[in-house]
Design an enzyme around this catalytic site. Structure first.
Site, PDB file in Angstrom:
ATOM      1  N   SER A 103     -37.996 -51.377  37.825  1.00 38.10           N
ATOM      2  CA  SER A 103     -38.678 -51.877  36.630  1.00 38.10           C
ATOM      3  C   SER A 103     -39.189 -53.269  36.932  1.00 38.10           C
ATOM      4  CB  SER A 103     -37.710 -51.938  35.440  1.00 38.10           C
ATOM      5  OG  SER A 103     -38.302 -52.589  34.329  1.00 38.10           O
TER       6      SER A 103
ATOM      7  N   TYR B 215     -30.166 -53.489  30.285  1.00 38.98           N
ATOM      8  CA  TYR B 215     -31.205 -52.850  31.086  1.00 38.98           C
ATOM      9  C   TYR B 215     -31.502 -53.663  32.348  1.00 38.98           C
ATOM     10  CZ  TYR B 215     -35.751 -50.651  32.080  1.00 38.98           C
ATOM     11  OH  TYR B 215     -36.804 -49.989  32.668  1.00 38.98           O
TER      12      TYR B 215
END
Length: 241
Positions: free
Chosen positions: A135, A148
């Site tokens: 990510s 996350y």
């Protein structure tokens, strides 16, 4: 060529799976939602529905066994399944949320990489490719993303180590870092940004991600895309700090 895709029932995983099926790939579709996977497979001979929860090691092993039994080997794993979790400062994150995000984003990706590596190491001809979904948050976090972001930083460490450990077995490992492909998870983030009065980040068509994964997956095993960043052009990644 064949590929096993985790988190294939929705979002990025579904888009990549649909793209590669249209290109004639053999695709193992792994996720918890059988109905969504059946809808995606749509009776195509080269699609294999693998209903499994990536947080269950036994279910992961059984799914990888089924994939190899159907297609004879595993050429590529797109290690994609992940969740965002609650957006909040760390002291507002309950421990159940933390454990859930770690269980999917880190443990689940470890279980799947482990299963793929073991089979790639022992199949003939030896080798294969693992593509981890990192990510933008593996490099630069958003506010309120401690669960996350922590897991995605860990995935970068996993990618680097698998690249090193895989050399002896002709196993390549790379990572794609994606910034704001239009998926339900990103649309939810945009909704929350609007609701809180913030300006949401720019987004891009998820097709760009599907084509990038295809590029990574189709390199000869003597070549590896170690890291690739695919992002909406005007999102605040460069200069985010």
């Amino acid at each position: 060529m064949n590929i096993l895709i985790t988190g294939a029932s929705s979002g990025i995983g579904r888009a990549v799976a649909a793209h590669l099926l249209d290109k004639g790939w053999e695709v193992g579709l792994l996720a918890r939602s059988r109905d969504a996977l059946e809808d995606l497979a749509n009776g195509r001979d080269k699609a294999l529905v693998l209903e499994a929860d990536v947080t269950d090691p036994a279910a992961v092993e059984a799914a990888f066994d089924a994939h190899v039994a159907r297609f004879g080997r595993i050429d590529v794993l797109f290690n994609n399944a992940g969740i965002f979790g609650k957006a909040a400062p760390i002291d507002e994150i309950d421990l159940d949320t933390w454990h859930q995000v770690v269980s999917v984003n880190l443990n689940g990706m470890f279980y799947c990489a482990r299963a793929a590596f073991a089979r790639m190491r022992r199949q003939a001809p030896q080798g294969g490719r693992i593509i981890n979904n990192g990510s933008i948050s593996a490099h630069v976090p958003r506010d309120g993303s401690v669960c996350y972001t922590t897991t995605k930083h860990a995935i970068t460490g996993m990618t680097r180590t698998l690249s090193l450990d895989g050399r002896a077995f002709n196993i390549a490992c790379g990572q794609i870092d994606i910034g704001n492909a239009r998926t339900p998870m990103v649309e939810d983030q945009i909704y929350r940004a609007n609701a809180s009065g913030k300006n949401p980040d720019a987004t891009m068509d998820v097709r760009n991600v599907a084509e990038a994964v295809e590029f990574m997956a189709t390199r000869d095993l003597e070549a590896n895309v170690q890291f690739m960043t695919v992002m909406a052009t005007t999102m605040p990644y460069i200069g985010r700090g």
